[in-house]
Design a protein around this motif. Structure first.
Motif, PDB file in Angstrom:
ATOM      1  N   GLY A   1       0.787  -1.229   0.000  1.00 28.72           N
ATOM      2  CA  GLY A   1       0.000   0.000   0.000  1.00 28.72           C
ATOM      3  C   GLY A   1       0.810   1.264   0.000  1.00 28.72           C
ATOM      4  O   GLY A   1       0.314   2.320   0.372  1.00 28.72           O
ATOM      5  N   GLY A   2       2.067   1.212  -0.400  1.00 27.23           N
ATOM      6  CA  GLY A   2       2.863   2.423  -0.465  1.00 27.23           C
ATOM      7  C   GLY A   2       2.387   3.331  -1.572  1.00 27.23           C
ATOM      8  O   GLY A   2       1.853   2.871  -2.578  1.00 27.23           O
ATOM      9  N   SER A   3       2.586   4.624  -1.420  1.00 27.49           N
ATOM     10  CA  SER A   3       2.053   5.574  -2.401  1.00 27.49           C
ATOM     11  C   SER A   3       2.792   5.514  -3.729  1.00 27.49           C
ATOM     12  O   SER A   3       2.319   6.057  -4.718  1.00 27.49           O
ATOM     13  CB  SER A   3       2.078   6.997  -1.836  1.00 27.49           C
ATOM     14  N   LYS A   4       3.937   4.807  -3.780  1.00 24.71           N
ATOM     15  CA  LYS A   4       4.647   4.648  -5.040  1.00 24.71           C
ATOM     16  C   LYS A   4       4.202   3.396  -5.788  1.00 24.71           C
ATOM     17  O   LYS A   4       4.570   3.180  -6.933  1.00 24.71           O
ATOM     18  CB  LYS A   4       6.147   4.497  -4.802  1.00 24.71           C
ATOM     19  N   GLU A   5       3.457   2.551  -5.095  1.00 26.79           N
ATOM     20  CA  GLU A   5       3.196   1.231  -5.651  1.00 26.79           C
ATOM     21  C   GLU A   5       2.150   1.203  -6.743  1.00 26.79           C
ATOM     22  O   GLU A   5       1.206   1.989  -6.761  1.00 26.79           O
ATOM     23  CB  GLU A   5       2.735   0.296  -4.530  1.00 26.79           C
TER      24      GLU A   5
ATOM     25  N   LEU B   1      -1.077  -0.261  -8.329  1.00 29.54           N
ATOM     26  CA  LEU B   1      -2.294  -0.901  -7.858  1.00 29.54           C
ATOM     27  C   LEU B   1      -2.776  -1.879  -8.917  1.00 29.54           C
ATOM     28  O   LEU B   1      -2.753  -1.586 -10.107  1.00 29.54           O
ATOM     29  CB  LEU B   1      -3.389   0.136  -7.597  1.00 29.54           C
TER      30      LEU B   1
ATOM     31  N   TYR C   1       3.381  11.606  -6.600  1.00 26.89           N
ATOM     32  CA  TYR C   1       3.757  10.621  -7.597  1.00 26.89           C
ATOM     33  C   TYR C   1       2.648  10.621  -8.651  1.00 26.89           C
ATOM     34  O   TYR C   1       1.471  10.817  -8.312  1.00 26.89           O
ATOM     35  CB  TYR C   1       3.902   9.240  -6.963  1.00 26.89           C
TER      36      TYR C   1
ATOM     37  N   PHE D   1       0.702   8.924 -12.173  1.00 24.00           N
ATOM     38  CA  PHE D   1       0.389   7.657 -12.820  1.00 24.00           C
ATOM     39  C   PHE D   1      -0.546   7.890 -14.009  1.00 24.00           C
ATOM     40  O   PHE D   1      -1.347   8.819 -14.012  1.00 24.00           O
ATOM     41  CB  PHE D   1      -0.341   6.712 -11.843  1.00 24.00           C
TER      42      PHE D   1
ATOM     43  N   TYR E   1      -3.280   5.269 -15.850  1.00 20.67           N
ATOM     44  CA  TYR E   1      -3.931   3.971 -15.897  1.00 20.67           C
ATOM     45  C   TYR E   1      -4.823   3.920 -17.137  1.00 20.67           C
ATOM     46  O   TYR E   1      -5.359   4.944 -17.572  1.00 20.67           O
ATOM     47  CB  TYR E   1      -4.790   3.734 -14.645  1.00 20.67           C
TER      48      TYR E   1
ATOM     49  N   LYS F   1       4.307   5.230 -14.716  1.00 19.14           N
ATOM     50  CA  LYS F   1       4.309   6.078 -13.524  1.00 19.14           C
ATOM     51  C   LYS F   1       5.594   6.877 -13.446  1.00 19.14           C
ATOM     52  O   LYS F   1       6.633   6.458 -13.960  1.00 19.14           O
ATOM     53  CB  LYS F   1       4.135   5.231 -12.261  1.00 19.14           C
TER      54      LYS F   1
ATOM     55  N   LEU G   1       7.965   8.543 -10.515  1.00 17.07           N
ATOM     56  CA  LEU G   1       8.243   8.639  -9.080  1.00 17.07           C
ATOM     57  C   LEU G   1       9.303   9.696  -8.802  1.00 17.07           C
ATOM     58  O   LEU G   1       9.171  10.524  -7.897  1.00 17.07           O
ATOM     59  CB  LEU G   1       8.689   7.280  -8.534  1.00 17.07           C
TER      60      LEU G   1
ATOM     61  N   SER H   1      -0.725  10.460  -6.354  1.00 17.55           N
ATOM     62  CA  SER H   1      -0.749  10.056  -4.956  1.00 17.55           C
ATOM     63  C   SER H   1       0.270  10.910  -4.212  1.00 17.55           C
ATOM     64  O   SER H   1       1.265  11.340  -4.783  1.00 17.55           O
ATOM     65  CB  SER H   1      -0.416   8.573  -4.781  1.00 17.55           C
TER      66      SER H   1
ATOM     67  N   GLY I   1      -0.494   6.069   1.198  1.00 22.51           N
ATOM     68  CA  GLY I   1      -0.785   4.677   0.899  1.00 22.51           C
ATOM     69  C   GLY I   1      -1.404   4.492  -0.463  1.00 22.51           C
ATOM     70  O   GLY I   1      -0.982   5.088  -1.446  1.00 22.51           O
ATOM     71  N   GLY I   2      -2.455   3.677  -0.501  1.00 19.99           N
ATOM     72  CA  GLY I   2      -3.087   3.327  -1.766  1.00 19.99           C
ATOM     73  C   GLY I   2      -4.136   4.312  -2.222  1.00 19.99           C
ATOM     74  O   GLY I   2      -4.979   3.982  -3.053  1.00 19.99           O
TER      75      GLY I   2
END
Lengths: 114, 114
Positions: free
Chosen positions: A97-101, A103, B32, B34, B36, B49, B51, B94, B99-100
């Motif tokens: 759940g990191g903000s860089k991850e 989804l 960050y 993204f 999608y 993305k 970063l 984000s 988190g997510g």
């Protein structure tokens, strides 16, 4: 590896009822977040769970709630349904759940409220 | 508060033509970024993305996006589109330590015609 699984795929409910949606994340993923998608409002963040704890919450009324189980599966509940709750509900999982991850999204549950 | 604006709701283009999907964001903290993509009746998939580091990021299927901090933009480009690129594209941000939680733009529907 199986992807994110959401059940059911479609739901039809009437105003005033309640509904529970289910999400099984990718194996090993511990974070699950939920989003509501509508034509008018787009994609809006509902909440995020990590290790059975709600870590983040969006701007939705208390009728929207969720939980996460020890196996990381998550459920979302909407009580006292309103017509405006008709939407595609998307679940997403990630490792931590990191903000860089990245989804990983499920295909969603399409909820229609009549 | 964060917000994301996708300047075009629909972009029709002919096959093999170049395309640019525009995205601007506002945030008071570091973010960050993204992109999608959502194909019909499917969930969202990460396209690319940003970063940190090089401001130009690329995806495996020929899309690229450039982070421009001064203009707070993250536009998506492809020099030559295919019919299979027809989909809805979402820009998202984000914040660190959120988190997510992603904040999405309203989406841009890319329609590639033969």
């Amino acid at each position: 590896k199986a992807g994110v699984t959401q059940t059911p795929r479609y739901l039809i409910k009437t105003r005033g009822q309640q509904v529970t949606l289910s999400c099984s994340p990718i194996s090993g993923h511990r974070s699950v977040s939920w989003y509501q998608q509508t034509p008018g409002q787009g994609l809006q963040f509902l909440f995020e769970y990590f290790s059975e704890t709600q870590r983040n919450k969006g701007n939705f009324p208390g009728r929207f709630s969720g939980r996460q189980f020890s196996n990381s599966r998550s459920e979302m509940n909407v009580s006292t349904l309103e017509l405006g709750d008709s939407a595609l509900y998307l679940c997403a999982s990630s490792l931590a759940g990191g903000s860089k991850e990245k989804l990983f999204f499920g295909s969603g549950t399409q909820l229609s409220v009549l | 508060a964060q917000s994301v604006t996708q300047l075009d709701s629909q972009v029709p283009v002919f096959e093999e033509a170049p395309v640019e999907l525009r995205c601007n964001y506002s945030s008071s903290v570091s973010v960050y970024l993204f992109w999608y993509v959502q194909y019909p009746n499917q969930g969202l998939q990460l396209l690319l993305k940003y970063l940190s580091g090089s401001t130009l990021v690329e995806s495996i299927n020929g899309f690229e996006a450039e982070f421009n901090k001064s203009q707070t933009s993250f536009h998506l480009r492809k020099p030559s589109v295919h019919i299979s690129d027809t989909a809805e594209y979402f820009c998202a941000v984000s914040e660190k330590n959120q988190g997510g939680k992603l904040i999405f733009g309203q989406g841009t529907e890319l329609s590639v015609k033969p």
